[in-house]
Design a protein around this motif. Structure first.
Motif, PDB file in Angstrom:
ATOM      1  N   ALA A 460       0.830  -1.202   0.000  1.00 31.61           N
ATOM      2  CA  ALA A 460       0.000   0.000   0.000  1.00 31.61           C
ATOM      3  C   ALA A 460       0.865   1.254   0.000  1.00 31.61           C
ATOM      4  O   ALA A 460       0.525   2.262  -0.640  1.00 31.61           O
ATOM      5  N   ALA A 461       1.984   1.215   0.709  1.00 33.93           N
ATOM      6  CA  ALA A 461       2.896   2.356   0.728  1.00 33.93           C
ATOM      7  C   ALA A 461       3.409   2.661  -0.679  1.00 33.93           C
ATOM      8  O   ALA A 461       3.532   3.837  -1.064  1.00 33.93           O
ATOM      9  N   ALA A 462       3.700   1.629  -1.443  1.00 31.79           N
ATOM     10  CA  ALA A 462       4.154   1.838  -2.823  1.00 31.79           C
ATOM     11  C   ALA A 462       3.079   2.531  -3.645  1.00 31.79           C
ATOM     12  O   ALA A 462       3.375   3.426  -4.452  1.00 31.79           O
ATOM     13  N   ALA A 463       1.813   2.130  -3.432  1.00 33.90           N
ATOM     14  CA  ALA A 463       0.717   2.748  -4.177  1.00 33.90           C
ATOM     15  C   ALA A 463       0.544   4.212  -3.794  1.00 33.90           C
ATOM     16  O   ALA A 463       0.330   5.080  -4.651  1.00 33.90           O
ATOM     17  N   VAL A 464       0.647   4.520  -2.514  1.00 33.64           N
ATOM     18  CA  VAL A 464       0.514   5.903  -2.049  1.00 33.64           C
ATOM     19  C   VAL A 464       1.679   6.744  -2.568  1.00 33.64           C
ATOM     20  O   VAL A 464       1.494   7.892  -3.012  1.00 33.64           O
ATOM     21  N   ASP A 465       2.869   6.188  -2.523  1.00 36.50           N
ATOM     22  CA  ASP A 465       4.046   6.908  -3.005  1.00 36.50           C
ATOM     23  C   ASP A 465       3.900   7.245  -4.490  1.00 36.50           C
ATOM     24  O   ASP A 465       4.209   8.359  -4.923  1.00 36.50           O
ATOM     25  N   LYS A 466       3.407   6.298  -5.272  1.00 37.86           N
ATOM     26  CA  LYS A 466       3.206   6.549  -6.705  1.00 37.86           C
ATOM     27  C   LYS A 466       2.152   7.622  -6.918  1.00 37.86           C
ATOM     28  O   LYS A 466       2.278   8.474  -7.807  1.00 37.86           O
ATOM     29  N   HIS A 467       1.103   7.598  -6.109  1.00 36.42           N
ATOM     30  CA  HIS A 467       0.049   8.614  -6.200  1.00 36.42           C
ATOM     31  C   HIS A 467       0.604  10.004  -5.902  1.00 36.42           C
ATOM     32  O   HIS A 467       0.258  10.986  -6.591  1.00 36.42           O
ATOM     33  N   LEU A 468       1.487  10.105  -4.924  1.00 35.43           N
ATOM     34  CA  LEU A 468       2.008  11.406  -4.512  1.00 35.43           C
ATOM     35  C   LEU A 468       3.163  11.898  -5.384  1.00 35.43           C
ATOM     36  O   LEU A 468       3.292  13.096  -5.623  1.00 35.43           O
ATOM     37  N   ALA A 469       3.999  10.958  -5.837  1.00 29.36           N
ATOM     38  CA  ALA A 469       5.223  11.351  -6.542  1.00 29.36           C
ATOM     39  C   ALA A 469       5.187  11.078  -8.036  1.00 29.36           C
ATOM     40  O   ALA A 469       6.087  11.520  -8.763  1.00 29.36           O
ATOM     41  N   GLY A 470       4.173  10.339  -8.490  1.00 30.96           N
ATOM     42  CA  GLY A 470       4.089  10.018  -9.908  1.00 30.96           C
ATOM     43  C   GLY A 470       4.792   8.737 -10.288  1.00 30.96           C
ATOM     44  O   GLY A 470       4.502   8.140 -11.331  1.00 30.96           O
ATOM     45  N   GLU A 471       5.715   8.295  -9.473  1.00 32.41           N
ATOM     46  CA  GLU A 471       6.411   7.023  -9.652  1.00 32.41           C
ATOM     47  C   GLU A 471       6.872   6.545  -8.293  1.00 32.41           C
ATOM     48  O   GLU A 471       6.866   7.301  -7.319  1.00 32.41           O
ATOM     49  N   THR A 472       7.281   5.290  -8.214  1.00 32.94           N
ATOM     50  CA  THR A 472       7.738   4.763  -6.937  1.00 32.94           C
ATOM     51  C   THR A 472       8.823   3.718  -7.141  1.00 32.94           C
ATOM     52  O   THR A 472       8.818   2.991  -8.146  1.00 32.94           O
ATOM     53  N   PHE A 473       9.740   3.698  -6.205  1.00 34.90           N
ATOM     54  CA  PHE A 473      10.764   2.655  -6.181  1.00 34.90           C
ATOM     55  C   PHE A 473      10.557   1.722  -4.988  1.00 34.90           C
ATOM     56  O   PHE A 473      11.377   0.843  -4.737  1.00 34.90           O
ATOM     57  N   LEU A 474       9.456   1.927  -4.276  1.00 35.41           N
ATOM     58  CA  LEU A 474       9.145   1.065  -3.144  1.00 35.41           C
ATOM     59  C   LEU A 474       8.640  -0.283  -3.642  1.00 35.41           C
ATOM     60  O   LEU A 474       7.874  -0.357  -4.613  1.00 35.41           O
ATOM     61  N   PRO A 475       9.018  -1.371  -2.973  1.00 40.52           N
ATOM     62  CA  PRO A 475       8.555  -2.697  -3.388  1.00 40.52           C
ATOM     63  C   PRO A 475       7.087  -2.911  -3.032  1.00 40.52           C
ATOM     64  O   PRO A 475       6.588  -2.381  -2.036  1.00 40.52           O
ATOM     65  N   ALA A 476       6.413  -3.681  -3.869  1.00 37.95           N
ATOM     66  CA  ALA A 476       5.009  -4.040  -3.623  1.00 37.95           C
ATOM     67  C   ALA A 476       4.902  -5.561  -3.715  1.00 37.95           C
ATOM     68  O   ALA A 476       4.664  -6.118  -4.791  1.00 37.95           O
ATOM     69  N   PRO A 477       5.111  -6.260  -2.586  1.00 39.06           N
ATOM     70  CA  PRO A 477       5.199  -7.728  -2.628  1.00 39.06           C
ATOM     71  C   PRO A 477       3.905  -8.439  -3.013  1.00 39.06           C
ATOM     72  O   PRO A 477       3.963  -9.566  -3.510  1.00 39.06           O
ATOM     73  N   ILE A 478       2.761  -7.822  -2.761  1.00 41.31           N
ATOM     74  CA  ILE A 478       1.494  -8.480  -3.066  1.00 41.31           C
ATOM     75  C   ILE A 478       0.517  -7.462  -3.644  1.00 41.31           C
ATOM     76  O   ILE A 478       0.715  -6.256  -3.549  1.00 41.31           O
ATOM     77  N   ALA A 479      -0.551  -7.978  -4.230  1.00 45.98           N
ATOM     78  CA  ALA A 479      -1.682  -7.172  -4.678  1.00 45.98           C
ATOM     79  C   ALA A 479      -2.820  -7.352  -3.680  1.00 45.98           C
ATOM     80  O   ALA A 479      -2.810  -8.306  -2.888  1.00 45.98           O
ATOM     81  N   PRO A 480      -3.819  -6.472  -3.705  1.00 43.89           N
ATOM     82  CA  PRO A 480      -4.943  -6.648  -2.762  1.00 43.89           C
ATOM     83  C   PRO A 480      -5.665  -7.976  -2.907  1.00 43.89           C
ATOM     84  O   PRO A 480      -6.301  -8.445  -1.961  1.00 43.89           O
ATOM     85  N   THR A 481      -5.549  -8.579  -4.086  1.00 45.77           N
ATOM     86  CA  THR A 481      -6.247  -9.843  -4.330  1.00 45.77           C
ATOM     87  C   THR A 481      -5.387 -11.078  -4.132  1.00 45.77           C
ATOM     88  O   THR A 481      -5.850 -12.204  -4.301  1.00 45.77           O
ATOM     89  N   THR A 482      -4.102 -10.904  -3.784  1.00 46.85           N
ATOM     90  CA  THR A 482      -3.222 -12.051  -3.572  1.00 46.85           C
ATOM     91  C   THR A 482      -3.742 -12.900  -2.417  1.00 46.85           C
ATOM     92  O   THR A 482      -4.113 -12.395  -1.362  1.00 46.85           O
ATOM     93  N   MET A 483      -3.753 -14.214  -2.625  1.00 49.06           N
ATOM     94  CA  MET A 483      -4.280 -15.128  -1.617  1.00 49.06           C
ATOM     95  C   MET A 483      -3.181 -16.023  -1.058  1.00 49.06           C
ATOM     96  O   MET A 483      -2.154 -16.253  -1.708  1.00 49.06           O
ATOM     97  N   ALA A 484      -3.425 -16.529   0.137  1.00 44.61           N
ATOM     98  CA  ALA A 484      -2.476 -17.429   0.783  1.00 44.61           C
ATOM     99  C   ALA A 484      -2.409 -18.763   0.050  1.00 44.61           C
ATOM    100  O   ALA A 484      -3.365 -19.179  -0.626  1.00 44.61           O
ATOM    101  N   LEU A 485      -1.277 -19.433   0.181  1.00 45.08           N
ATOM    102  CA  LEU A 485      -1.068 -20.738  -0.424  1.00 45.08           C
ATOM    103  C   LEU A 485      -1.713 -21.800   0.471  1.00 45.08           C
ATOM    104  O   LEU A 485      -1.088 -22.303   1.408  1.00 45.08           O
ATOM    105  N   THR A 486      -2.974 -22.104   0.196  1.00 40.82           N
ATOM    106  CA  THR A 486      -3.715 -23.042   1.034  1.00 40.82           C
ATOM    107  C   THR A 486      -4.328 -24.150   0.193  1.00 40.82           C
ATOM    108  O   THR A 486      -4.502 -24.014  -1.014  1.00 40.82           O
ATOM    109  N   ALA A 487      -4.666 -25.242   0.857  1.00 46.48           N
ATOM    110  CA  ALA A 487      -5.319 -26.354   0.178  1.00 46.48           C
ATOM    111  C   ALA A 487      -6.750 -25.965  -0.146  1.00 46.48           C
ATOM    112  O   ALA A 487      -7.426 -25.286   0.612  1.00 46.48           O
ATOM    113  N   ARG A 488      -7.249 -26.419  -1.281  1.00 46.09           N
ATOM    114  CA  ARG A 488      -8.625 -26.135  -1.697  1.00 46.09           C
ATOM    115  C   ARG A 488      -9.515 -27.335  -1.430  1.00 46.09           C
ATOM    116  O   ARG A 488      -9.096 -28.444  -1.463  1.00 46.09           O
TER     117      ARG A 488
END
Length: 488
Positions: A460-488
């Motif tokens: 989320a910090a990477a997204a906010v940084d991009k919104h404020l600065a126009g670009e970002t070098f902060l890492p974004a390890p997951i997306a809001p929709t990323t799910m845990a590695l679990t059995a189905r």
């Protein structure tokens, strides 16, 4: 180069726990020190496999084989650099995360997995002891201001990343101290709070500002907040407890888990019980905990230290297997029968039971709990005929999880949308339905693990940084929709 035969020469080893009869007399962490030689031996069990699935088990994408080998060779400065490259607070995850990385360890297919979590926590503790953890000041300031509401692991991770990106960050916390549930929801015997304080000193030196005792929307108006800040990050957590609407729920002595843990932890940290509103002392009482997860175990360990007469923990699910079942294939996180330090200290664990009703005395105090055994049929829990019985219960703690954010002026005045599961609605860029407002952690994902909270805060910090600065070098390890590695 790694030791290619380390896992063949050495078995899995963890630090010993302090004797039960000693540790239940205090609130200190339960584990004894782990010698450096033992740790380096454990790190040698990592084979640096060609495809390290531990990366997939961890939402942070921790560079586990790299810092394992650096720990093996005692290169602590490089090891902590690699660890901090993906995780702001390895001392928190190293003590509190259930280690999905270990469940995904390749060695775990046919042997005990590498002690990744222990290597992680020992690496950061060693780094602090040797002065290898220093403030990381931004190269330049952006002139932009960000408010982070909530100081749990997601909020702190977002704040630290945004501060290092050059923004002026203020963290608001309604409690009297920073840390969210890390501070008062997690008992001392799992993580002593000086770990939080030491990290906060680093963050303050970097420029992050902390404001405590302020409830945004009540003590501080949303209008004033929006007028001062260029972006707002909601990191308020999922704090509404799941209730149990059984007959007798209105009886005195029945509490949500956090109604018990938060005051108890304040007292454990030195406050006088008389000065802590809502403090519950179960000394000499029959205690029942409904819920078999980590929060239930926290209640269990706390009740032991208070001197409960008996403690019974109830779980509606059947007892898990001791090893992986076919329905839980590697590298998913398996639901296994685990004995935490709290369970080792005593109490009864009862599986496959459902609470039918609470019973009380003439004064309206709970005195017992009626339950029955259940079996699963067609996806539903069905009572077992003739299995109904009553057990004594003079204090009952509901530890059945959380169902969303606490609705109130903050969300109403911001104009953010909350979905049917109590989560703040967000898009693919962590943005809510309100302009300039983002959400991270359990407030947007729903109840989850600390390692997911930190990953969300960083992303989320990477997204906010991009919104404020126009670009970002902060890492974004997951997306809001990323799910845990679990059995189905």
């Amino acid at each position: 180069m790694v030791d290619p035969s380390g896992f063949l020469k050495h078995g899995r080893e963890l630090p010993a726990r302090r004797p039960v009869d000693i540790r239940i007399r205090d609130w200190k962490e339960v584990y004894e020190e782990f010698p450096e030689n033992n740790l380096r031996t454990q790190a040698s069990r990592c084979m640096d496999c060609g495809i390290p699935f531990c990366h997939n088990g961890c939402p942070l994408g921790n560079l586990i084989p790299e810092w394992n080998d650096l720990a093996r060779t005692g290169q602590w400065s490089l090891a902590i650099d690699r660890l901090h490259a993906t995780n702001n607070f390895p001392e928190f995850t190293g003590k509190l995360c259930p280690a999905p990385c270990e469940a995904a360890c390749v060695l775990g297919i046919a042997d005990d997995p590498v002690t990744i979590k222990q290597i992680e926590v020992e690496t950061i503790l060693t780094a602090f002891d040797r002065g290898l953890v220093a403030p990381q000041l931004p190269e330049k300031l952006s002139g932009k201001k960000v408010a982070v509401i909530g100081s749990g692991p997601a909020g702190l991770a977002a704040a630290q990343q945004l501060t290092r990106a050059g923004h002026e960050v203020t963290v608001y916390e309604r409690a009297d101290k920073i840390g969210g549930l890390l501070r008062y929801g997690i008992p001392e015997f799992k993580m002593e709070k000086w770990h939080i304080d030491r990290r906060l000193e680093q963050m303050e030196a970097e420029g992050t500002r902390f404001v405590t005792g302020v409830s945004v929307g009540t003590d501080l108006s949303v209008a004033d907040l929006k007028a001062e800040f260029d972006a707002i990050v909601l990191a308020t957590g999922s704090t509404v407890p799941r209730d149990l609407p059984a007959t007798g729920r209105e009886l005195k002595g029945i509490y949500a888990a956090m109604e018990y843990l938060v005051p108890a932890n304040r007292v454990a940290l030195g406050a006088s019980p008389a000065d802590v509103p809502g403090h519950v002392d179960v000394r000499g009482k029959h205690v029942v905990i409904i819920g078999g997860g980590d929060t239930g175990a926290d209640c269990l360990g706390t009740a032991h230290r208070q001197g409960a007469k008996s403690v019974t923990q109830l779980e509606i699910m059947p007892q898990p297997p001791a090893s992986r079942a076919g329905s839980m294939p590697w590298p998913t996180y398996p639901m296994l029968y685990r004995i935490t330090s709290a369970h080792e200290e005593g109490g009864d664990r009862v599986y496959a039971v459902n609470t039918e009703k609470f019973v009380g005395d003439a004064e309206g105090n709970v005195t017992g709990l009626v339950l029955h055994e259940v079996v699963s049929e067609g996806g539903r829990f069905v009572p077992v005929e003739g299995s109904t019985r009553e057990i004594p219960a003079e204090a009952v703690f509901l530890a059945m999880g959380f169902v969303g954010v606490e609705k109130g002026p903050l969300y109403d005045e911001l104009g953010v949308e909350i979905d049917e599961r109590g989560r703040v609605v967000r898009d693919a860029n962590w943005k809510t339905t309100a302009d300039g407002v983002y959400v991270t952690g359990d407030a947007g994902r729903g109840q989850s693990l600390i390692v997911w909270a930190i990953a969300e805060g960083r992303a989320a910090a990477a997204a906010v940084d991009k919104h404020l600065a126009g670009e970002t070098f902060l890492p974004a390890p997951i997306a809001p929709t990323t799910m845990a590695l679990t059995a189905r």
